[in-house]
Design an enzyme around this catalytic site. Structure first.
Site, PDB file in Angstrom:
ATOM      1  CB  SER A   1      26.929  71.070  22.558  1.00 47.01           C
ATOM      2  OG  SER A   1      27.145  70.670  23.884  1.00 47.01           O
TER       3      SER A   1
ATOM      4  CE  LYS B   1      30.821  48.866  38.126  1.00 51.88           C
ATOM      5  NZ  LYS B   1      31.924  49.691  37.608  1.00 51.88           N
TER       6      LYS B   1
END
Length: 301
Positions: free
Chosen positions: A121, A173
């Site tokens: 990765s 949020k």
């Protein structure tokens, strides 16, 4: 008189004083040690050399690697660079920063990647910026993908009678909150973010490896490969160990005869600063609950 009236307190003060003096002494030792040369064995080796930078563990920051790349690039005795990678991945941002700096360094000096036990990765993301990649046949690499993970504690909190209270200034949020169910709109926002970063990952590999974008897309589903398989797929150029990588880089850099190599040393922090930063890092890792993964831990979102 004080020692007679408060023997235990007096004893604790003595122990605290000894501990404080020991910390100060160790701090001075580490401070002076930090003034050593930036290179391991550089003063003993003259002539042209290959510089080696190690990237070990999860990639959570880039500054140290960027500084080392710049110092090796500025050293005229360093003709080529090997980036030795043993990493399962790391934060997207730092991996991208290192990739970009490696690409800039490659314009001035030859640079290759040597993959150790694992370079997956983000670890492979970094390697893709070099001019060549060499891996062991059994190296674990690939894992080209992005994953976000969240744990929901809503039912557990209800069972023990805890009621979460959240005050927010925007609808999203608290996206990914562990104390409530995720909405479909929130899921789509996070999926779009994951897909966008995945496309960036694929594009970087196609650019760095000079591979067809569609070919990279066909293998960028998160699967891992052995070094041997990765070579057949074009993700790796050669099979070999670190010494083979040093030899390869040195010849690419135009070094004749026996190739010498030097490791960049990590800068040592004063002992007290080291303790403080370690404590802050531990606290940060404990309180961070949401991470973006490039198949390993990423920055909080």
């Amino acid at each position: 008189m004080f020692s007679r009236r408060h023997p235990y307190l007096f004893f604790l003060l003595i122990i605290a004083s000894i501990f404080s003096v020991s910390l100060i002494g160790l701090s001075l030792i580490f401070s002076f040690a930090g003034k050593d040369s930036d290179y391991s064995g550089l003063n003993k080796l003259s002539g042209e050399k290959v510089g080696i930078i190690e990237i070990n563990g999860v990639i959570n920051e880039s500054k140290d690697v960027l500084d080392k790349l710049k110092r090796l690039c500025a050293d005229n005795s360093i003709k080529a660079i090997v980036v030795r990678i043993n990493s399962p991945g790391g934060s997207v941002g730092p991996a991208q920063e290192i990739f970009r700096e490696i690409k800039k360094t490659a314009l001035k000096k030859k640079i290759v990647a040597s993959l150790g036990a694992v370079a997956a990765s983000g670890g492979y993301y970094v390697a893709a910026g070099t001019e060549g990649i060499i891996a062991n046949p059994g190296t674990i690499t690939g894992s080209i993908g992005v994953v976000m993970g969240f744990t929901n504690f809503q039912e557990l909190l209800q069972k023990i009678g805890l009621i979460p209270v959240v005050i927010k200034s925007g609808s999203y949020k608290d996206i990914g909150s562990p104390v409530r169910k995720m909405t479909e709109k929130e899921r789509q926002i996070l999926q779009n973010l994951s897909d966008q970063i995945h496309r960036q990952f694929i594009s970087a590999i196609a650019e760095g490896r000079k591979m067809d974008l569609r070919k990279v897309e066909s293998i960028a589903d998160g699967r891992i490969f052995s070094g041997e398989e990765a070579r057949k797929l074009g993700l790796v150029d050669r099979l070999g160990n670190l010494e083979d990588a040093i030899e390869w880089a040195g010849r690419m850099g135009g070094i004749k005869g026996k190739i010498k190599s030097v490791y960049i040393k990590d800068k040592r922090l004063p002992f007290l600063q080291y303790l403080t930063e370690s404590a802050l890092n531990n606290i940060f890792n404990m309180v961070s609950k949401r991470y973006l993964y490039a198949d390993f831990m990423m920055q909080p979102i």
